[in-house]
Scaffold this motif. Structure first.
Motif, PDB file in Angstrom:
ATOM      1  N   ARG A 277      -2.807   1.110  -8.721  1.00 25.64           N
ATOM      2  CA  ARG A 277      -3.992   1.971  -8.815  1.00 25.64           C
ATOM      3  C   ARG A 277      -3.731   3.315  -8.163  1.00 25.64           C
ATOM      4  NH1 ARG A 277      -8.675  -2.337  -7.712  1.00 25.64           N
ATOM      5  NH2 ARG A 277      -8.684  -3.177  -9.808  1.00 25.64           N
ATOM      6  N   ASP A 278      -4.245   4.336  -8.801  1.00 23.00           N
ATOM      7  CA  ASP A 278      -4.160   5.699  -8.271  1.00 23.00           C
ATOM      8  C   ASP A 278      -2.723   6.154  -8.029  1.00 23.00           C
ATOM      9  OD1 ASP A 278      -6.993   5.805  -8.249  1.00 23.00           O
ATOM     10  OD2 ASP A 278      -7.007   4.776  -6.313  1.00 23.00           O
ATOM     11  N   THR A 279      -1.780   5.618  -8.794  1.00 18.09           N
ATOM     12  CA  THR A 279      -0.404   6.105  -8.716  1.00 18.09           C
ATOM     13  C   THR A 279      -0.064   6.804 -10.026  1.00 18.09           C
ATOM     14  OG1 THR A 279       0.730   4.188  -9.684  1.00 18.09           O
ATOM     15  CG2 THR A 279       0.236   4.088  -7.316  1.00 18.09           C
ATOM     16  N   LYS A 280       1.036   7.509 -10.025  1.00 16.31           N
ATOM     17  CA  LYS A 280       1.509   8.194 -11.230  1.00 16.31           C
ATOM     18  C   LYS A 280       2.505   7.332 -12.005  1.00 16.31           C
ATOM     19  CE  LYS A 280       1.026  12.602  -8.887  1.00 16.31           C
ATOM     20  NZ  LYS A 280       1.767  13.671  -8.214  1.00 16.31           N
TER      21      LYS A 280
ATOM     22  N   TYR B 242       7.190  10.114  -4.070  1.00 17.49           N
ATOM     23  CA  TYR B 242       8.426  10.600  -3.460  1.00 17.49           C
ATOM     24  C   TYR B 242       9.599  10.488  -4.440  1.00 17.49           C
ATOM     25  CZ  TYR B 242      11.400  11.941   0.435  1.00 17.49           C
ATOM     26  OH  TYR B 242      12.255  12.628   1.261  1.00 17.49           O
ATOM     27  N   SER B 243       9.576   9.449  -5.259  1.00 18.03           N
ATOM     28  CA  SER B 243      10.609   9.306  -6.291  1.00 18.03           C
ATOM     29  C   SER B 243      10.535  10.465  -7.274  1.00 18.03           C
ATOM     30  CB  SER B 243      10.441   7.976  -7.036  1.00 18.03           C
ATOM     31  OG  SER B 243      10.633   6.893  -6.165  1.00 18.03           O
TER      32      SER B 243
ATOM     33  N   LEU C 176      13.440  11.384  -9.735  1.00 17.07           N
ATOM     34  CA  LEU C 176      13.690  10.024 -10.212  1.00 17.07           C
ATOM     35  C   LEU C 176      12.454   9.463 -10.913  1.00 17.07           C
ATOM     36  CD1 LEU C 176      15.358   8.636  -6.973  1.00 17.07           C
ATOM     37  CD2 LEU C 176      16.529   9.184  -9.115  1.00 17.07           C
ATOM     38  N   GLU C 177      12.692   8.687 -11.942  1.00 14.14           N
ATOM     39  CA  GLU C 177      11.611   7.974 -12.627  1.00 14.14           C
ATOM     40  C   GLU C 177      11.490   6.594 -11.985  1.00 14.14           C
ATOM     41  OE1 GLU C 177       8.512   7.410 -15.050  1.00 14.14           O
ATOM     42  OE2 GLU C 177       9.744   9.189 -15.365  1.00 14.14           O
TER      43      GLU C 177
ATOM     44  N   ASP D 197       0.805  -1.227   0.000  1.00 19.22           N
ATOM     45  CA  ASP D 197       0.000   0.000   0.000  1.00 19.22           C
ATOM     46  C   ASP D 197       0.837   1.275   0.000  1.00 19.22           C
ATOM     47  OD1 ASP D 197      -2.406  -1.391  -0.054  1.00 19.22           O
ATOM     48  OD2 ASP D 197      -2.509  -1.527   2.133  1.00 19.22           O
ATOM     49  N   LYS D 198       2.126   1.165   0.256  1.00 13.04           N
ATOM     50  CA  LYS D 198       3.010   2.332   0.230  1.00 13.04           C
ATOM     51  C   LYS D 198       3.552   2.615  -1.175  1.00 13.04           C
ATOM     52  CE  LYS D 198       4.691   1.922   4.970  1.00 13.04           C
ATOM     53  NZ  LYS D 198       5.896   1.746   5.799  1.00 13.04           N
ATOM     54  N   THR D 199       3.200   1.783  -2.144  1.00 14.05           N
ATOM     55  CA  THR D 199       3.743   1.933  -3.498  1.00 14.05           C
ATOM     56  C   THR D 199       3.493   3.327  -4.050  1.00 14.05           C
ATOM     57  OG1 THR D 199       3.503  -0.439  -3.923  1.00 14.05           O
ATOM     58  CG2 THR D 199       3.729   0.992  -5.842  1.00 14.05           C
ATOM     59  N   GLY D 200       2.263   3.807  -3.987  1.00 12.05           N
ATOM     60  CA  GLY D 200       1.939   5.135  -4.513  1.00 12.05           C
ATOM     61  C   GLY D 200       2.719   6.238  -3.826  1.00 12.05           C
ATOM     62  N   GLU D 201       2.855   6.139  -2.524  1.00 12.29           N
ATOM     63  CA  GLU D 201       3.616   7.115  -1.742  1.00 12.29           C
ATOM     64  C   GLU D 201       5.082   7.144  -2.183  1.00 12.29           C
ATOM     65  OE1 GLU D 201       4.965   7.404   2.940  1.00 12.29           O
ATOM     66  OE2 GLU D 201       3.123   6.316   2.438  1.00 12.29           O
ATOM     67  N   PHE D 202       5.671   5.965  -2.412  1.00 11.52           N
ATOM     68  CA  PHE D 202       7.065   5.881  -2.843  1.00 11.52           C
ATOM     69  C   PHE D 202       7.224   6.348  -4.293  1.00 11.52           C
ATOM     70  CE2 PHE D 202       9.897   3.620   0.241  1.00 11.52           C
ATOM     71  CZ  PHE D 202       9.042   3.692   1.325  1.00 11.52           C
TER      72      PHE D 202
END
Length: 168
Positions: free
Chosen positions: A67-70, A45-46, A51-52, A37-42
């Motif tokens: 989901r709901d990440t960039k 932050y990248s 960073l890509e 669940d921290k994937t989007g947050e990381f």
């Protein structure tokens, strides 16, 4: 150098993202199975640190963490890192998950991803196979285990391939 640099590691702390940026990398591997669940947050932050992120998945369950990440780059690891599987040259997982991403997930989310097949790519034949369904490949073990690394790498680069080959 103008070449892109990917930090390929088990990132579990935001401080590691900062250090990666400080050392001049341009991209960072984030493993959805570890971050959950921290994937989007990381991912955010990248990007905040210039960073890509290349977000790695291994199953359809891992796709849920996108989901709901960039996220713009998704890596499909053909090996299960949690089981410490070795590179056996099987790239069928990339075939299955790339199709899932493109047909099921991306079309429903109206989001484009660069799909990268990771691991299991032992020769140019396997590279051609994955580049039919993925946009790029991340190859490392095959190069490192080669008796003549330079010749082996050149065979991948100069074998008439017209897609990007990302080398770890």
């Amino acid at each position: 150098s103008n070449l892109p640099v990917l930090r390929k590691d088990f990132i579990t702390d935001k401080k590691e993202i900062e250090l990666t940026a400080d050392y001049g990398a341009s991209a960072i591997l984030l493993i959805a199975r570890l971050l959950k669940d921290k994937t989007g947050e990381f991912v955010d932050y990248s990007f905040d640190n210039g960073l890509e992120p290349l977000v790695e998945i291994h199953s359809t369950d891992d796709v849920l963490f996108l989901r709901d990440t960039k996220t713009r780059m998704v890596g499909i690891n053909n090996r299960d890192i949690l089981r410490m599987e070795t590179d056996d040259g099987d790239v069928s997982l990339s075939e299955n998950l790339a199709n899932y991403l493109k047909n099921e997930f991306v079309s429903k989310k109206s989001k484009d991803y660069l799909v990268v097949s990771e691991s299991g790519i032992k020769n140019v034949e396997y590279l051609r196979k994955v580049l039919k369904i993925a946009d790029a490949a991340l190859i490392g073990t095959a190069f490192m285990e080669s008796d003549d690394t330079e010749h082996f790498v050149r065979s991948f680069v100069f074998d008439g391939l017209n897609k990007t080959c990302v080398i770890e």
